[in-house]
Write a protein that holds these residues in place. Structure first.
Motif, short mmCIF file in Angstrom:
data_model
loop_
_atom_site.label_atom_id
_atom_site.label_comp_id
_atom_site.label_asym_id
_atom_site.label_seq_id
_atom_site.Cartn_x
_atom_site.Cartn_y
_atom_site.Cartn_z
N PHE A 53 0.98 -1.06 -0.11
CA PHE A 53 0.20 -0.04 0.05
C PHE A 53 0.92 1.15 0.06
N ASP A 54 1.86 1.29 0.89
CA ASP A 54 2.75 2.40 0.73
C ASP A 54 3.26 2.62 -0.46
N ALA A 55 4.03 1.61 -1.15
CA ALA A 55 4.52 1.70 -2.24
C ALA A 55 3.81 2.39 -3.05
N LEU A 56 2.47 1.95 -3.40
CA LEU A 56 1.45 2.28 -4.30
C LEU A 56 1.25 3.92 -4.11
N ILE A 57 0.88 4.38 -3.17
CA ILE A 57 0.79 5.65 -2.66
C ILE A 57 1.83 6.56 -2.90
N HIS A 58 3.04 6.20 -2.60
CA HIS A 58 4.22 6.78 -2.99
C HIS A 58 4.27 7.03 -4.58
N PHE A 59 4.12 6.07 -5.00
CA PHE A 59 4.34 6.01 -6.61
C PHE A 59 3.07 6.70 -7.40
N THR A 60 1.84 6.50 -6.99
CA THR A 60 0.77 6.98 -7.76
C THR A 60 0.24 8.46 -7.27
N TYR A 61 -0.02 8.64 -6.00
CA TYR A 61 -0.38 9.89 -5.52
C TYR A 61 0.66 10.70 -5.38
N GLU A 62 1.75 10.45 -4.66
CA GLU A 62 2.75 11.40 -4.55
C GLU A 62 3.66 11.53 -5.76
N LEU A 66 4.39 15.14 -7.37
CA LEU A 66 5.99 15.47 -7.68
C LEU A 66 5.92 15.88 -9.12
N TYR A 67 5.18 15.16 -10.00
CA TYR A 67 5.19 15.37 -11.70
C TYR A 67 4.55 16.96 -11.77
N LEU A 68 3.38 17.31 -11.27
CA LEU A 68 2.71 18.32 -11.26
C LEU A 68 3.47 19.55 -10.53
N SER A 69 4.54 19.31 -9.77
CA SER A 69 5.20 20.40 -9.00
C SER A 69 6.69 20.80 -9.44
N THR A 70 7.07 20.00 -10.43
CA THR A 70 8.44 20.18 -10.97
C THR A 70 8.29 20.80 -12.20
N SER A 105 11.41 18.95 -2.03
CA SER A 105 12.24 18.13 -1.75
C SER A 105 12.13 16.78 -0.78
N ILE A 106 11.33 16.73 -0.04
CA ILE A 106 10.90 15.79 0.59
C ILE A 106 10.26 14.45 -0.20
N GLU A 107 9.32 14.98 -1.20
CA GLU A 107 8.58 14.20 -2.10
C GLU A 107 9.57 13.31 -3.09
N ILE A 108 10.59 14.20 -3.30
CA ILE A 108 11.70 13.40 -4.33
C ILE A 108 12.43 12.30 -3.83
N LEU A 109 12.71 12.40 -2.35
CA LEU A 109 13.03 11.16 -1.61
C LEU A 109 12.06 10.38 -1.59
N THR A 110 10.82 10.71 -1.06
CA THR A 110 9.95 9.69 -1.03
C THR A 110 9.37 8.89 -2.32
N VAL A 111 9.22 9.55 -3.29
CA VAL A 111 8.85 8.75 -4.51
C VAL A 111 10.11 7.91 -5.20
N LEU A 112 11.40 8.68 -4.84
CA LEU A 112 12.41 7.96 -5.78
C LEU A 112 13.32 7.15 -4.92
N CYS A 113 13.10 6.89 -3.42
CA CYS A 113 13.76 6.35 -2.60
C CYS A 113 12.75 5.35 -1.67
N ALA A 114 12.03 5.99 -0.96
CA ALA A 114 10.95 5.27 0.10
C ALA A 114 10.23 4.33 -0.94
N GLY A 115 9.56 4.67 -1.96
CA GLY A 115 8.73 3.83 -2.93
C GLY A 115 9.65 2.49 -3.40
N PRO A 116 10.90 2.68 -3.92
CA PRO A 116 11.57 1.59 -4.51
C PRO A 116 12.01 0.49 -2.96
N LEU A 117 12.37 1.11 -1.97
CA LEU A 117 12.65 0.56 -0.92
C LEU A 117 11.45 -0.46 -0.23
N CYS A 118 10.25 0.33 -0.40
CA CYS A 118 9.33 -0.74 -0.14
C CYS A 118 9.13 -2.12 -0.76
#
Length: 209
Positions: A53-62, A66-70, A105-118
């Protein structure tokens, strides 16, 4: 901003957002049934569902935020269902509509690091690799710190970007949608601490015997 509290309520966008959460949870459960061995413990099964669930939220919602905010984009200047979802969230935390640099900055790490780590920890769960407990602590610490850095700057400056006057926005978007990323990581850290400490104590006891 004075009209925000009066207009913010349960909408079609709200329903879309919540349906997405339940969809991610259902997908995580299907993954549990298909991938995790039947002999897995109850704790490991719960951890699997959370991590998927965590990975899916990081990849999809967050990931969508991130795409809409960079690269010059902002949620407030974007169109589409996901943009509408984040615009609704930005009604209670204005930073999410304006590509706040700290949040980006937080979401870059969340999406690109936390998601794959999940996903990596999920693979360890499937293999029943005890090394997962180290990575669970790393992931949980990162998510707790990310939550702290999301809200602590607001608290120490008097919450200039938060509108807590609407019950729906406050309890669902700010409280529920954020505190689950506090309580579940804390539980996972506690469980992994027990596993690591128990193993080390057993080893120490055996060497001392």
């Amino acid at each position: 901003m004075a009209d925000t509290a009066a207009t913010l309520a349960f909408t079609t966008t709200s329903a879309f957002s919540i349906a997405g959460l339940f969809g991610a949870l259902a997908f995580a459960y299907v993954g549990l049934v298909k991938l995790l061995p039947k002999t897995a413990s109850r704790i490991d099964r719960l951890a699997f569902v959370w991590l998927a669930f965590d990975a899916l939220i990081h990849f999809t919602y967050e990931g969508s935020w991130l795409y809409l905010s960079t690269f010059g984009r902002t949620v407030n200047g974007s169109e589409g269902p996901l943009a509408d979802m984040w615009k609704e969230y930005a009604n209670v935390d204005f930073r999410w509509g304006t590509a706040d640099p700290t949040i980006v900055s937080i979401e870059i790490l969340t999406v690109l690091c936390a998601g794959p780590l999940c996903c990596y920890i999920i693979s360890q769960l499937i293999r029943n690799d005890p090394a997962r407990h180290y990575w669970i602590i790393v992931l949980s610490t990162a998510e707790l710190y990310g939550g702290w850095m999301t809200f602590c700057p607001e608290w120490v400056t008097g919450n200039p970007n938060l509108d807590t006057s609407n019950a729906w926005g406050f309890w669902v978007y700010i409280v529920f949608m954020n505190t689950i990323w506090v309580w579940v990581p804390l539980w996972l850290m506690w469980d992994s601490y027990r596993a690591i400490a128990g193993s080390l104590r057993s080893t120490h006891k055996a060497k001392s015997a």
